[in-house]
Write a protein that holds these residues in place. Sequence first.
Motif, short mmCIF file in Angstrom:
data_model
loop_
_atom_site.label_atom_id
_atom_site.label_comp_id
_atom_site.label_asym_id
_atom_site.label_seq_id
_atom_site.Cartn_x
_atom_site.Cartn_y
_atom_site.Cartn_z
N HIS A 1 0.52 -1.24 -0.05
CA HIS A 1 0.05 0.14 0.17
C HIS A 1 0.87 1.39 0.19
CE1 HIS A 1 -4.06 -1.58 0.59
NE2 HIS A 1 -3.64 -2.59 1.15
N ASP A 2 0.15 2.36 -0.68
CA ASP A 2 0.68 3.76 -0.61
C ASP A 2 -0.37 4.48 -0.15
OD1 ASP A 2 1.89 6.01 -0.96
OD2 ASP A 2 2.21 6.03 -3.32
N PRO A 3 -0.43 4.65 1.04
CA PRO A 3 -1.60 5.22 1.74
C PRO A 3 -1.88 6.71 1.34
CG PRO A 3 -0.59 4.05 3.50
CD PRO A 3 0.38 4.07 2.33
N ASN A 4 -0.81 7.56 0.88
CA ASN A 4 -0.95 8.89 0.48
C ASN A 4 -1.68 8.88 -0.72
OD1 ASN A 4 -0.03 9.80 2.87
ND2 ASN A 4 2.20 10.22 1.86
N ASN A 5 -1.27 8.04 -1.79
CA ASN A 5 -1.78 8.07 -3.11
C ASN A 5 -3.12 7.26 -3.16
OD1 ASN A 5 -0.17 9.68 -4.65
ND2 ASN A 5 1.53 8.22 -4.39
N GLU A 6 -3.30 6.75 -1.97
CA GLU A 6 -4.70 5.89 -2.00
C GLU A 6 -5.69 6.92 -1.49
OE1 GLU A 6 -2.50 1.43 -1.55
OE2 GLU A 6 -3.69 2.39 0.16
N SER A 7 -5.53 8.10 -1.08
CA SER A 7 -6.27 9.11 -0.44
C SER A 7 -7.81 9.25 -1.17
CB SER A 7 -5.60 10.53 -0.09
OG SER A 7 -4.49 10.43 0.97
N VAL A 8 -8.55 9.31 -0.32
CA VAL A 8 -10.13 9.76 -0.87
C VAL A 8 -9.90 11.14 -1.36
CG1 VAL A 8 -12.47 10.38 -0.75
CG2 VAL A 8 -11.52 8.17 0.38
N VAL A 9 -10.19 11.53 -2.66
CA VAL A 9 -9.93 13.12 -3.23
C VAL A 9 -11.19 13.32 -3.54
CG1 VAL A 9 -8.95 14.63 -4.91
CG2 VAL A 9 -7.59 12.88 -3.74
N GLY A 10 -11.74 14.23 -3.58
CA GLY A 10 -13.11 14.91 -3.85
C GLY A 10 -13.27 16.37 -4.02
N ARG A 11 -14.32 16.62 -4.84
CA ARG A 11 -14.76 17.98 -5.18
C ARG A 11 -16.32 18.12 -4.55
NH1 ARG A 11 -17.05 20.75 -9.78
NH2 ARG A 11 -15.97 22.86 -10.24
N LEU A 12 -16.14 19.41 -3.46
CA LEU A 12 -17.39 19.76 -3.00
C LEU A 12 -18.00 20.70 -3.76
CD1 LEU A 12 -19.51 19.59 -0.56
CD2 LEU A 12 -17.82 21.47 0.61
N THR A 13 -19.30 20.50 -4.22
CA THR A 13 -19.80 21.71 -4.90
C THR A 13 -21.20 22.18 -4.27
OG1 THR A 13 -21.12 20.33 -6.41
CG2 THR A 13 -19.28 21.19 -7.37
N GLN B 1 -22.32 27.50 -7.47
CA GLN B 1 -21.21 27.90 -8.29
C GLN B 1 -19.96 27.75 -7.48
OE1 GLN B 1 -22.31 31.91 -9.23
NE2 GLN B 1 -23.87 31.54 -10.66
N PHE B 2 -20.05 27.56 -6.14
CA PHE B 2 -18.83 27.33 -5.32
C PHE B 2 -18.34 25.96 -5.29
CE2 PHE B 2 -16.86 26.08 -1.27
CZ PHE B 2 -15.92 27.14 -1.22
N ALA B 3 -16.87 25.73 -5.65
CA ALA B 3 -16.38 24.42 -5.39
C ALA B 3 -15.14 24.52 -4.77
CB ALA B 3 -16.12 23.87 -6.91
N MET B 4 -14.80 23.55 -4.11
CA MET B 4 -13.81 23.24 -3.33
C MET B 4 -13.07 21.80 -3.31
SD MET B 4 -12.87 23.79 0.71
CE MET B 4 -11.18 23.52 1.70
N LEU B 5 -11.89 21.75 -3.39
CA LEU B 5 -11.21 20.44 -3.75
C LEU B 5 -10.53 19.79 -2.74
CD1 LEU B 5 -10.85 18.35 -6.14
CD2 LEU B 5 -8.55 19.39 -6.60
N PHE B 6 -10.88 18.64 -1.92
CA PHE B 6 -10.32 18.02 -0.94
C PHE B 6 -9.57 16.89 -1.43
CE2 PHE B 6 -14.21 20.27 0.71
CZ PHE B 6 -13.84 20.63 1.88
N THR B 7 -8.11 17.02 -0.87
CA THR B 7 -7.28 16.21 -1.31
C THR B 7 -6.39 15.12 -0.62
OG1 THR B 7 -5.73 17.86 -0.81
CG2 THR B 7 -6.55 18.12 -2.93
#
Length: 226
Positions: free
Chosen positions: A100-112, A115-121
């Motif tokens: 496993h490579d936990p960092n690169n397995e992170s859940v990444v998602g875009r909250l909308t 018209q507002f959006a935020m990227l969680f990484t």
Amino acid sequence: ARAGVKKIDKVILTHPHADHIGGMEVLLDGSYEIGSIYDNGMPSTSKLYLSYMKKAKARGIPHHALKAGDVLDFGGGAQFKVLSPEESLVQKGQQKGYKHDPNNESVVGRLTFGQFAMLFTGDAEKEAEASIAARYGSELKSQVLKAPHHGSKTSSSASYLKAVAPEAVLISLGAGNDYGHPHAATLKRYEKLGCKVYRTDQQGSITIHSDGHTYEIEGENRWQWQ
């Protein structure tokens, strides 16, 4: 607790590193009502993670796995679209003996929200960023970016930042941390894009308010407006 929150509908654990799941002990001590817990669906040997999952199961809190393409309804018109990990990676990660490579397995998602959006990484690094950018391109565009991996030089690649094109970047990190976060090279990349940078080691807890059209960023120590 300061915000008067007693119920949390959805808790998303990006990956099982202690600095990302350490707060679960407080959430599971009985003071909060929790609707569901989400993570990347991959097994973990983290004692913290296993302990929390055992407590959640004992409390009857549903546990779900997330993969790219899933969409969570946060209510009131707010949605969270999962961009990573890809289903193929999740399937590999569930196989016995997989490294496993936990960092690169992170859940990444875009909250909308409107018209507002935020990227969680999470702690996604350049490898995951490249994969996400290749799949979503300009769909990543967001006014606010939660800095990947606490502003580490291993993340926030120039091509990824260009796709997101954030106006503001929020960096979560501890003051005087042993890793040297945020790294100077990363801050320079943010500066080159003209991003306003907000840091928890300088502003304390950071809150974003949005009506779906405009947004404000509030730090504990002072107001900062977009």
